[in-house]
Scaffold this motif. Structure first.
Motif, PDB file in Angstrom:
ATOM      1  N   GLU A  42       0.832  -1.200   0.000  1.00 16.12           N
ATOM      2  CA  GLU A  42       0.000   0.000   0.000  1.00 16.12           C
ATOM      3  C   GLU A  42       0.870   1.254   0.000  1.00 16.12           C
ATOM      4  O   GLU A  42       0.571   2.225  -0.688  1.00 16.12           O
ATOM      5  N   THR A  97       2.178   1.720  -3.584  1.00 18.26           N
ATOM      6  CA  THR A  97       1.202   2.053  -4.622  1.00 18.26           C
ATOM      7  C   THR A  97       0.356   3.273  -4.281  1.00 18.26           C
ATOM      8  O   THR A  97      -0.161   3.925  -5.171  1.00 18.26           O
ATOM      9  N   TYR A 100      -7.045   0.832  -0.504  1.00 15.50           N
ATOM     10  CA  TYR A 100      -7.747  -0.438  -0.375  1.00 15.50           C
ATOM     11  C   TYR A 100      -6.844  -1.545   0.165  1.00 15.50           C
ATOM     12  O   TYR A 100      -7.316  -2.436   0.878  1.00 15.50           O
ATOM     13  N   LEU A 101      -5.563  -1.511  -0.150  1.00 12.28           N
ATOM     14  CA  LEU A 101      -4.654  -2.508   0.417  1.00 12.28           C
ATOM     15  C   LEU A 101      -4.547  -2.341   1.934  1.00 12.28           C
ATOM     16  O   LEU A 101      -4.344  -3.321   2.641  1.00 12.28           O
ATOM     17  N   LEU A 102      -4.692  -1.121   2.413  1.00 15.14           N
ATOM     18  CA  LEU A 102      -4.696  -0.899   3.854  1.00 15.14           C
ATOM     19  C   LEU A 102      -5.923  -1.541   4.493  1.00 15.14           C
ATOM     20  O   LEU A 102      -5.848  -2.106   5.586  1.00 15.14           O
ATOM     21  N   SER A 107      -5.284  -5.196   4.650  1.00 16.01           N
ATOM     22  CA  SER A 107      -4.378  -5.515   5.762  1.00 16.01           C
ATOM     23  C   SER A 107      -5.119  -5.512   7.094  1.00 16.01           C
ATOM     24  O   SER A 107      -4.749  -6.241   8.019  1.00 16.01           O
TER      25      SER A 107
END
Length: 141
Positions: free
Chosen positions: A18, A21, A25-27, A30
């Motif tokens: 995250e 990039t 959304y990756l956070l 996670s």
């Protein structure tokens, strides 16, 4: 290796991705992986850990999308006062040309001033509502 350690490593990898990039959304994913790690710490089985991670991750993504969807639509840069400090400033227009423009001194140089469509030219104070290149779009103050 403990199951919770694997979950924490996966959460760390998602956070690192995250940061590289810049996607939020990756956070949120996670967060789901961290929930899987907590489920492993609580002694739940692997199916329960995976279900917990999936449910929390999906809920976090949906909540994030909902919050981002409610935000006010952003103004174009030419009309956004957060990006252009001239917007909202007032200036005095002593006379208008026949083509609906005026040349006035503003911030140390000559600027072309244009009325907002539908406005009638008259002398007086005007407020800058948009900046298009070297033209100030104004409306009566």
């Amino acid at each position: 290796m403990e199951a919770s350690t694997i979950w924490w490593i996966l959460a760390g990898i998602a956070i690192a991705a995250e940061l590289l990039t810049g996607g939020i959304y990756l956070l949120m994913i996670s967060t789901g992986l961290a929930a899987g790690a907590i489920a492993a710490h609580l002694g739940l089985g692997l199916p329960a850990q995976i279900s917990t991670a999936a449910i929390i991750g999906v809920l976090a993504v949906l909540l994030c999308r909902r919050i981002r969807g409610r935000r006010m639509p952003e103004l174009p840069a030419a009309a956004n006062p957060d990006l252009n400090l001239d917007i909202g400033e007032t200036l005095h227009v002593p006379e208008w040309n026949s083509d609906g423009t005026a040349r006035i001194p503003y911030r140390g140089s000559q600027w072309t001033v244009v009325l907002r469509p539908g406005s009638l030219p008259s002398t007086g104070l005007y407020r800058v509502i948009e900046v298009q290149g070297n033209r100030l779009i104004v409306d009566k103050a």
